[in-house]
Write a protein that holds these residues in place. Sequence first.
Motif, PDB file in Angstrom:
ATOM      1  N   ASP A 122       6.583 -38.507  33.591  1.00 55.36           N
ATOM      2  CA  ASP A 122       7.776 -38.786  32.802  1.00 55.36           C
ATOM      3  C   ASP A 122       8.194 -37.495  32.100  1.00 55.36           C
ATOM      4  O   ASP A 122       7.583 -36.443  32.287  1.00 55.36           O
ATOM      5  N   GLN A 123       9.246 -37.554  31.307  1.00 51.88           N
ATOM      6  CA  GLN A 123       9.795 -36.333  30.733  1.00 51.88           C
ATOM      7  C   GLN A 123       8.781 -35.590  29.851  1.00 51.88           C
ATOM      8  O   GLN A 123       8.604 -34.378  29.984  1.00 51.88           O
ATOM      9  N   HIS A 124       8.108 -36.294  28.988  1.00 51.07           N
ATOM     10  CA  HIS A 124       7.104 -35.649  28.145  1.00 51.07           C
ATOM     11  C   HIS A 124       5.968 -35.105  28.999  1.00 51.07           C
ATOM     12  O   HIS A 124       5.500 -33.976  28.811  1.00 51.07           O
ATOM     13  N   GLY A 125       5.524 -35.906  29.952  1.00 49.46           N
ATOM     14  CA  GLY A 125       4.425 -35.482  30.812  1.00 49.46           C
ATOM     15  C   GLY A 125       4.758 -34.259  31.645  1.00 49.46           C
ATOM     16  O   GLY A 125       3.902 -33.413  31.892  1.00 49.46           O
ATOM     17  N   TYR A 126       6.007 -34.152  32.045  1.00 41.96           N
ATOM     18  CA  TYR A 126       6.438 -33.001  32.845  1.00 41.96           C
ATOM     19  C   TYR A 126       6.249 -31.702  32.059  1.00 41.96           C
ATOM     20  O   TYR A 126       5.672 -30.729  32.561  1.00 41.96           O
ATOM     21  N   PHE A 127       6.725 -31.685  30.840  1.00 41.48           N
ATOM     22  CA  PHE A 127       6.628 -30.464  30.038  1.00 41.48           C
ATOM     23  C   PHE A 127       5.195 -30.219  29.560  1.00 41.48           C
ATOM     24  O   PHE A 127       4.716 -29.080  29.567  1.00 41.48           O
ATOM     25  N   GLU A 128       4.507 -31.259  29.151  1.00 40.52           N
ATOM     26  CA  GLU A 128       3.125 -31.097  28.687  1.00 40.52           C
ATOM     27  C   GLU A 128       2.228 -30.600  29.814  1.00 40.52           C
ATOM     28  O   GLU A 128       1.397 -29.697  29.614  1.00 40.52           O
ATOM     29  N   THR A 129       2.380 -31.160  30.993  1.00 41.45           N
ATOM     30  CA  THR A 129       1.574 -30.736  32.140  1.00 41.45           C
ATOM     31  C   THR A 129       1.833 -29.277  32.478  1.00 41.45           C
ATOM     32  O   THR A 129       0.897 -28.512  32.758  1.00 41.45           O
ATOM     33  N   THR A 130       3.091 -28.865  32.436  1.00 38.19           N
ATOM     34  CA  THR A 130       3.429 -27.481  32.760  1.00 38.19           C
ATOM     35  C   THR A 130       2.824 -26.519  31.745  1.00 38.19           C
ATOM     36  O   THR A 130       2.307 -25.451  32.111  1.00 38.19           O
ATOM     37  N   LEU A 131       2.868 -26.883  30.482  1.00 36.86           N
ATOM     38  CA  LEU A 131       2.240 -26.050  29.453  1.00 36.86           C
ATOM     39  C   LEU A 131       0.737 -25.941  29.677  1.00 36.86           C
ATOM     40  O   LEU A 131       0.144 -24.858  29.512  1.00 36.86           O
ATOM     41  N   ASN A 132       0.102 -27.033  30.074  1.00 36.14           N
ATOM     42  CA  ASN A 132      -1.338 -27.013  30.340  1.00 36.14           C
ATOM     43  C   ASN A 132      -1.666 -26.122  31.530  1.00 36.14           C
ATOM     44  O   ASN A 132      -2.693 -25.424  31.533  1.00 36.14           O
ATOM     45  N   LEU A 133      -0.820 -26.136  32.543  1.00 43.56           N
ATOM     46  CA  LEU A 133      -1.028 -25.269  33.705  1.00 43.56           C
ATOM     47  C   LEU A 133      -0.971 -23.805  33.289  1.00 43.56           C
ATOM     48  O   LEU A 133      -1.731 -22.974  33.794  1.00 43.56           O
ATOM     49  N   LYS A 134      -0.067 -23.499  32.387  1.00 39.68           N
ATOM     50  CA  LYS A 134       0.037 -22.115  31.880  1.00 39.68           C
ATOM     51  C   LYS A 134      -1.265 -21.689  31.219  1.00 39.68           C
ATOM     52  O   LYS A 134      -1.740 -20.562  31.395  1.00 39.68           O
ATOM     53  N   ASN A 135      -1.868 -22.583  30.453  1.00 42.07           N
ATOM     54  CA  ASN A 135      -3.128 -22.261  29.787  1.00 42.07           C
ATOM     55  C   ASN A 135      -4.259 -22.067  30.784  1.00 42.07           C
ATOM     56  O   ASN A 135      -5.171 -21.262  30.565  1.00 42.07           O
ATOM     57  N   GLN A 136      -4.225 -22.830  31.870  1.00 41.30           N
ATOM     58  CA  GLN A 136      -5.291 -22.744  32.879  1.00 41.30           C
ATOM     59  C   GLN A 136      -5.222 -21.451  33.672  1.00 41.30           C
ATOM     60  O   GLN A 136      -6.260 -20.903  34.057  1.00 41.30           O
ATOM     61  N   ALA A 137      -4.022 -20.984  33.953  1.00 40.48           N
ATOM     62  CA  ALA A 137      -3.847 -19.803  34.811  1.00 40.48           C
ATOM     63  C   ALA A 137      -3.389 -18.621  33.959  1.00 40.48           C
ATOM     64  O   ALA A 137      -2.192 -18.414  33.756  1.00 40.48           O
TER      65      ALA A 137
END
Length: 227
Positions: free
Chosen positions: A129-144
Amino acid sequence: MGFFTRFVLINLVIFQCFSLLCFAQDFDFFYFVQSWPGSYCDTGRSCCHPQSGKPSADFKIHGLWPNYNDGTYPSNCDSSNPFDRTKISDLMGSMQKNWPSLACPSSDSTKFWAHEWNKHGTCAESVLDQHGYFETTLNLKNQANILQALRTAGINPDGSYYSLNKIKSAIEQGIKLSPGITCNVDESGNSQLYEIYLCVDSSASNFIDCPIFPDENCASSVEFPEF
């Protein structure tokens, strides 16, 4: 129940099932794309710092984009669910730090985020969903942590030139993934490290080897400009 009524009901069920299938996940993987702000700014178009101030000297999120294995992608999939800033109010601090707009004139980045959700995020609604889209992308940034991987290999954003193959190897060693890399050109015609493409599975859960890379437009040696 008459024949005509049964016919109508059966076709309605078929139509509903088809509609659900169409709305279901309709892509093969995500591109997770990060940009180097120094390269964005060091071109003829220039740049403007967002209203929150000059971003830190680190790669910034461009977007999380559903893609097909043949290199094409869906876009603007659901106009009935436009970007709503209030849905990500708890993410604002991280969004301004990691996903700022450098476009001119200076802004609060809302237009940039709205573009990313409306064009790309709406095509992943079966997963995020909209919140999940942005939150997931931010988490990916932290991982890589791409900048750390490059610095560990002695590749620094100081205006020096580096072998494109060395840059790829540094990222592969640092984050265990093969990147796609695109470049831009500064006003003097120099090829600059610009965007890093990593791939994520269709559930947005794990990084994967990319099924296909974007067209590479870099010279064999590229500048890593300051920011």
